[in-house]
Design an enzyme around this catalytic site. Structure first.
Site, PDB file in Angstrom:
ATOM      1  N   HIS A  70       0.836  -1.198   0.000  1.00 25.65           N
ATOM      2  CA  HIS A  70       0.000   0.000   0.000  1.00 25.65           C
ATOM      3  C   HIS A  70       0.872   1.251   0.000  1.00 25.65           C
ATOM      4  CE1 HIS A  70      -3.567  -2.254   0.302  1.00 25.65           C
ATOM      5  NE2 HIS A  70      -3.520  -2.546   1.588  1.00 25.65           N
ATOM      6  N   CYS A 109       0.368   2.410  -5.156  1.00 22.41           N
ATOM      7  CA  CYS A 109      -0.471   3.515  -5.636  1.00 22.41           C
ATOM      8  C   CYS A 109       0.146   4.869  -5.325  1.00 22.41           C
ATOM      9  CB  CYS A 109      -1.853   3.437  -4.988  1.00 22.41           C
ATOM     10  SG  CYS A 109      -2.896   2.160  -5.687  1.00 22.41           S
TER      11      CYS A 109
END
Length: 666
Positions: free
Chosen positions: A296, A345
């Site tokens: 993440h 991301c």
């Protein structure tokens, strides 16, 4: 006036002048210099103190002169302090009240006008600032010129070596060999020393080429190291699947390229920082460095943040690792090549900040960024036939072994990913770099002349990769069980138990393994693919049992393997159990003692947890591996790209670092 151009006479053999003062006769000793000033070599405007010590009768007077034999104004003490922009020579005249005088040796303050200085706290030991050219290919009969320059107080002395043999006449900064021939081929090193210390230059390898075919110089690394981190079992955020295979496969490929690889799964913030600190210790001049992260992440005000598995909700920068800070620390180590690969991301939050760009600490052309996606966009992982992988890493692994410039490899990755129908229009690779040379991850390693630095890096790297040796355990019943060990990742140890000798009275043997302390298997929970289980078991050679020990970075004491042997006694027809234990110390990354955190890390105490323990296995039912939130890497099925995956997340981070943007520009 008397003049002593060379060495002062010993104190016990000084000549005397006889002076008559009325009825008293006084003997006057000549002035003798007992400590000459020392030449120095320093950067521009560096403060230097020259000093001379002398003895004589009565008070002594001093006068310093420059190279033009002019008096230096106000230089009438035994010490002369100067700060120069260009080199200068000095000499000191020492005299007494009886018309005796002597001159010191000439000394030179050599000033090197170079865009580098010395480190704070420098005490005058040799500080090499010009290294000899590492690779030279010359024609037969050409001139070979090598140069090594260093700061030093006193000025350093130089001694050149060829293939380990001293060159008696080559004791200056520059060595010039005219009419090169086969005898001159090989490795050259320069020893730079003064009374404080000895330093060695980097090696210069000289080769001869045929007159009609001079090859282009080969770019080399003094070493190649890589740190790979994959985070998947998050406490407060959706779990991921792809980092397992991504890190494992990329580590294997980098090892084929000669990299020393440390690969880690599921790290807390404190553990990520400790791993990065250890990684930075491996970096030095000439080293190729690769930092890879899968997990993440998000972007804020032009900075990229990597989310640790213990990061709370919502995200805060204090709970994450800033990529740009890692890059700055890598550049401070002056590695030859820094490659940062991020499969994560980059969604924006509070989007008023500037877009990110690379501004190195100094004009160093040595950094490459490979982003899985562009700013304010998501990076996707897919599942196809039970195999999970990040799309960026999938294509990266396809091309990484090719002998091409790093940026060309990433351009091929970008082209293939752009053609992938699963993410077309949703994910685009972004490449940023400051390379000035066509350096490739396939460049060879040349270690000549780097023995000290190489030994230090080797010891540091081996500390994180030490595997226990095979163990053969003898049980009272006559059975022998062999324990063997393999590393799946640097913090995951596989233990295999194999029955080697069953004995005459034993039948139906089975073996069970466990550890003390208990290190749970983070891959044993629901949702893990059959392919992953086969990968883990493929490390063994048909063992009777196996044990996976995960998160070794949290091990605080020696690890004990307990072996339980269950068998049936052939004559007594009884089912019996015997046990043995073996202490295997701190294997792999456990030897680095990540658990000994620094005082600054105590703020994380409240959010520490242990990944993979039984108390955490229930998370899989709450956080399925697909349909991740937009602020993370997506986990989607290759056959089911869901429109709901693009929905806006409520997991918006609270940022609190706007005031520290002045620390550096990224």
């Amino acid at each position: 006036m008397t003049y002593c151009p060379d060495r002062a006479a010993p104190l016990w053999s000084r000549p005397f002048h006889t002076l008559k003062e009325g009825p008293t006769v006084m003997k006057v000793a000549e002035v003798v210099i007992v400590q000459q000033p020392k030449s120095v070599c320093v950067p521009q405007n560096y403060p230097v103190t020259l000093s001379v010590q002398a003895v004589g009768t009565g008070p002594l007077r001093y006068q310093w002169f420059d190279g033009q034999q002019k008096e230096v104004p106000c230089a009438t003490e035994s010490r002369l302090q100067v700060s120069l922009k260009k080199s200068e020579s000095y000499i000191c005249r020492v005299s007494d009240l009886y018309c005796n005088c002597i001159f010191s040796d000439w000394v030179r303050v050599k000033v090197l006008n170079l865009p580098v200085g010395v480190q704070p706290g420098w005490k005058g030991e040799p500080y090499i600032i010009v290294q000899p050219t590492p690779q030279q290919t010359v024609r037969h009969g050409d001139t070979i010129t090598l140069k090594c320059s260093a700061f030093g107080m006193p000025s350093p002395q130089y001694q050149w070596y060829h293939n380990g043999h001293l060159l008696p006449k080559e004791n200056k900064e520059i060595i010039e060999i005219k009419s090169a021939k086969a005898d001159h081929v090989g490795s050259y090193l320069c020893s730079v020393s003064n009374v404080l210390e000895e330093r060695w230059s980097e090696a210069a390898d000289v080769a001869l080429a045929t007159p009609d075919n001079l090859p282009a110089p080969t770019l080399t690394a003094t070493d190649k190291v890589a740190l790979l981190i994959g985070n998947l079992n998050y406490t407060h955020h959706p779990r991921l699947m792809a980092p397992i295979m991504d890190v494992h496969e990329l580590a294997s490929l980098l090892q084929q390229l000669g990299f020393r690889v440390v690969s880690l799964l599921d790290l807390t913030l404190q553990e990520m920082e400790a791993a990065i600190d250890k990684f930075l210790q491996l970096l030095d001049r000439g080293v190729y460095a690769v930092f890879y992260y899968a997990g993440h992440g998000y972007e804020h005000l032009g900075r990229n943040y990597l989310v640790a598995i213990d990061a709370p909700r919502p995200y805060r920068t204090v709970n994450c690792v800033c990529v740009q800070r890692v890059m700055c620390k890598m550049q401070e180590r002056q590695a030859q090549l820094n490659v940062i690969l991020l499969d994560t991301c980059r969604k924006w939050y509070k989007q008023s900040g500037p877009a990110s760009e690379i501004n190195p600490l100094a004009p160093l052309g040595n950094t490459v960024y490979g982003y899985a996606t562009t700013e304010d966009a998501e990076a996707f992982e897919v599942q196809d036939g039970g195999k999970s992988t990040g799309i960026f890493t999938k294509y990266l692994n396809k091309y990484i072994l090719q002998p091409q410039k790093v940026t060309h490899i990433l351009e091929q990755v970008s082209e293939d990913l752009g053609k992938d129908q699963l993410v077309c229009g949703r994910q685009v690779v972004e490449i940023k770099h400051t390379l000035k040379e066509p350096r490739a991850l396939t460049d060879p390693v040349g270690t000549a002349g780097h023995t000290m630095e190489l030994r230090l890096r080797d010891a540091c790297w081996r500390q994180a990769n030490v595997l226990p040796g095979r163990k053969l355990l003898d049980f009272p019943c006559g059975v022998q069980v062999e324990l063997s060990f393999s590393a799946l990742f640097s913090n995951i140890l596989l233990v295999f138990g194999t029955v080697r000798n069953s004995g005459p009275t034993v039948q139906d043997c089975t073996v069970d393994l466990c550890s003390e302390p208990v290190m749970e298997d983070i891959f044993s929970g629901p949702g893990r693919s059959d392919e992953m289980h086969s990968l883990l078991l493929s490390k063994g050679d048909n063992p009777d049992c196996s044990l996976r020990l995960c998160c070794l970075q949290r091990l605080e004491r020696s690890l004990v393997i307990k072996v339980e042997l269950h068998y049936t006694h052939r004559d007594r027809k009884l089912r019996l159990t015997e046990c043995r234990e073996v202490d295997i110390g701190r294997p792999l990354i456990a030897s680095c003692r990540f658990s000994h955190r620094r005082p600054a890390d105590r703020r994380q105490e409240a959010m520490q947890h242990t990944v993979g323990h039984k108390s955490n296995t229930r998370r899989s039912s709450h956080h399925p591996a697909h349909h991740a939130r937009p602020s993370t890497r997506k986990a989607e099925n290759v056959y089911q790209i869901s429109a709901s995956a693009a929905s806006v997340s409520t997991n918006e981070p609270e940022e609190n670092d706007e005031n520290d943007l002045h620390e550096f520009t990224v």
